[in-house]
Design a protein around this motif. Sequence first.
Motif, PDB file in Angstrom:
ATOM      1  N   ARG A   1       0.815  -1.218   0.000  1.00 11.38           N
ATOM      2  CA  ARG A   1       0.000   0.000   0.000  1.00 11.38           C
ATOM      3  C   ARG A   1       0.849   1.270   0.000  1.00 11.38           C
ATOM      4  O   ARG A   1       0.534   2.228  -0.722  1.00 11.38           O
ATOM      5  CB  ARG A   1      -0.977  -0.002   1.178  1.00 11.38           C
ATOM      6  CG  ARG A   1      -1.909   1.197   1.161  1.00 11.38           C
ATOM      7  CD  ARG A   1      -3.054   1.053   2.129  1.00 11.38           C
ATOM      8  NE  ARG A   1      -3.997   0.095   1.553  1.00 11.38           N
ATOM      9  CZ  ARG A   1      -4.448  -0.993   2.188  1.00 11.38           C
ATOM     10  NH1 ARG A   1      -4.070  -1.246   3.411  1.00 11.38           N
ATOM     11  NH2 ARG A   1      -5.283  -1.812   1.605  1.00 11.38           N
ATOM     12  N   PRO A   2       1.945   1.330   0.767  1.00  9.16           N
ATOM     13  CA  PRO A   2       2.777   2.550   0.720  1.00  9.16           C
ATOM     14  C   PRO A   2       3.337   2.859  -0.672  1.00  9.16           C
ATOM     15  O   PRO A   2       3.508   4.018  -1.027  1.00  9.16           O
ATOM     16  CB  PRO A   2       3.899   2.239   1.705  1.00  9.16           C
ATOM     17  CG  PRO A   2       3.320   1.256   2.650  1.00  9.16           C
ATOM     18  CD  PRO A   2       2.391   0.423   1.824  1.00  9.16           C
ATOM     19  N   ILE A   3       3.612   1.850  -1.457  1.00  4.54           N
ATOM     20  CA  ILE A   3       4.111   2.084  -2.809  1.00  4.54           C
ATOM     21  C   ILE A   3       3.022   2.743  -3.655  1.00  4.54           C
ATOM     22  O   ILE A   3       3.304   3.577  -4.513  1.00  4.54           O
ATOM     23  CB  ILE A   3       4.613   0.773  -3.439  1.00  4.54           C
ATOM     24  CG1 ILE A   3       5.844   0.301  -2.673  1.00  4.54           C
ATOM     25  CG2 ILE A   3       4.944   0.947  -4.912  1.00  4.54           C
ATOM     26  CD1 ILE A   3       6.372  -1.038  -3.090  1.00  4.54           C
ATOM     27  N   GLY A   4       1.773   2.412  -3.382  1.00  5.55           N
ATOM     28  CA  GLY A   4       0.661   3.076  -4.060  1.00  5.55           C
ATOM     29  C   GLY A   4       0.624   4.561  -3.741  1.00  5.55           C
ATOM     30  O   GLY A   4       0.319   5.388  -4.599  1.00  5.55           O
ATOM     31  N   LYS A   5       0.944   4.904  -2.491  1.00  8.96           N
ATOM     32  CA  LYS A   5       0.990   6.322  -2.128  1.00  8.96           C
ATOM     33  C   LYS A   5       2.120   7.024  -2.869  1.00  8.96           C
ATOM     34  O   LYS A   5       1.980   8.159  -3.296  1.00  8.96           O
ATOM     35  CB  LYS A   5       1.154   6.477  -0.621  1.00  8.96           C
ATOM     36  CG  LYS A   5      -0.077   6.047   0.128  1.00  8.96           C
ATOM     37  CD  LYS A   5      -0.266   6.862   1.352  1.00  8.96           C
ATOM     38  CE  LYS A   5      -1.577   6.446   1.986  1.00  8.96           C
ATOM     39  NZ  LYS A   5      -1.626   6.765   3.378  1.00  8.96           N
TER      40      LYS A   5
ATOM     41  N   ILE B   1       8.377  11.910  -7.170  1.00 10.40           N
ATOM     42  CA  ILE B   1       9.287  10.778  -6.996  1.00 10.40           C
ATOM     43  C   ILE B   1      10.289  10.727  -8.155  1.00 10.40           C
ATOM     44  O   ILE B   1      11.500  10.582  -7.948  1.00 10.40           O
ATOM     45  CB  ILE B   1       8.505   9.450  -6.900  1.00 10.40           C
ATOM     46  CG1 ILE B   1       7.596   9.435  -5.674  1.00 10.40           C
ATOM     47  CG2 ILE B   1       9.435   8.249  -6.928  1.00 10.40           C
ATOM     48  CD1 ILE B   1       8.308   9.347  -4.360  1.00 10.40           C
ATOM     49  N   TYR B   2       9.795  10.872  -9.366  1.00  9.69           N
ATOM     50  CA  TYR B   2      10.654  10.788 -10.553  1.00  9.69           C
ATOM     51  C   TYR B   2      11.715  11.891 -10.562  1.00  9.69           C
ATOM     52  O   TYR B   2      12.905  11.623 -10.755  1.00  9.69           O
ATOM     53  CB  TYR B   2       9.798  10.857 -11.821  1.00  9.69           C
ATOM     54  CG  TYR B   2      10.601  10.932 -13.086  1.00  9.69           C
ATOM     55  CD1 TYR B   2      11.283   9.819 -13.550  1.00  9.69           C
ATOM     56  CD2 TYR B   2      10.681  12.117 -13.817  1.00  9.69           C
ATOM     57  CE1 TYR B   2      12.032   9.889 -14.717  1.00  9.69           C
ATOM     58  CE2 TYR B   2      11.424  12.189 -14.971  1.00  9.69           C
ATOM     59  CZ  TYR B   2      12.100  11.083 -15.415  1.00  9.69           C
ATOM     60  OH  TYR B   2      12.841  11.145 -16.557  1.00  9.69           O
TER      61      TYR B   2
ATOM     62  N   VAL C   1       9.351   6.494  -0.389  1.00 11.55           N
ATOM     63  CA  VAL C   1       8.075   5.904   0.029  1.00 11.55           C
ATOM     64  C   VAL C   1       7.696   6.407   1.417  1.00 11.55           C
ATOM     65  O   VAL C   1       6.531   6.758   1.672  1.00 11.55           O
ATOM     66  CB  VAL C   1       8.139   4.359  -0.022  1.00 11.55           C
ATOM     67  CG1 VAL C   1       6.960   3.735   0.699  1.00 11.55           C
ATOM     68  CG2 VAL C   1       8.189   3.883  -1.463  1.00 11.55           C
ATOM     69  N   LEU C   2       8.664   6.466   2.323  1.00 14.27           N
ATOM     70  CA  LEU C   2       8.399   7.001   3.670  1.00 14.27           C
ATOM     71  C   LEU C   2       7.994   8.459   3.601  1.00 14.27           C
ATOM     72  O   LEU C   2       7.055   8.901   4.285  1.00 14.27           O
ATOM     73  CB  LEU C   2       9.621   6.817   4.565  1.00 14.27           C
ATOM     74  CG  LEU C   2      10.005   5.378   4.882  1.00 14.27           C
ATOM     75  CD1 LEU C   2      11.339   5.322   5.621  1.00 14.27           C
ATOM     76  CD2 LEU C   2       8.915   4.696   5.688  1.00 14.27           C
TER      77      LEU C   2
END
Length: 133
Positions: free
Chosen positions: A48-52, A60-61, A100-101
């Motif tokens: 789920r955190p990767i979805g965020k 992120i990119y 991710v965090l």
Amino acid sequence: IKIIHYVKKPKLDEIQLQDTFGNVILAAGYVSLLLLFCTVPLFRAIFRPIGKAGRMSLTIYITQSVVATLIFYSYGFGLYGKVDLLAGTWIALGVFVVQVLFAELWLSIFRMGPLEWLWRKGVYGRNLLKKEE
């Protein structure tokens, strides 16, 4: 189909079959496996955190690009060509875990990432950053 090359020396028609259909079948298999995993509640909870992070993909990119150039280019640490595959993999995973965090923390306060906000502010001309109470 893709394993023919490793089992025996393939003939020309087997190589063409592998190149024509093998990639598509392999990709469909990977997608099917991922979709199957998505039906498992434990898998969904873990990822789920990767979805965020995906909700703020532009941030992120761009952050990955900036961090990687600082690590590898001469205006940063200049480590290009000095890092082996294993170390490079750990660097990439470490950067992504930190992102991710950050995404978890950021999206607990705001609706979208900072660069997504800047992009939408430019497109729509109004403030969309704060979560609605």
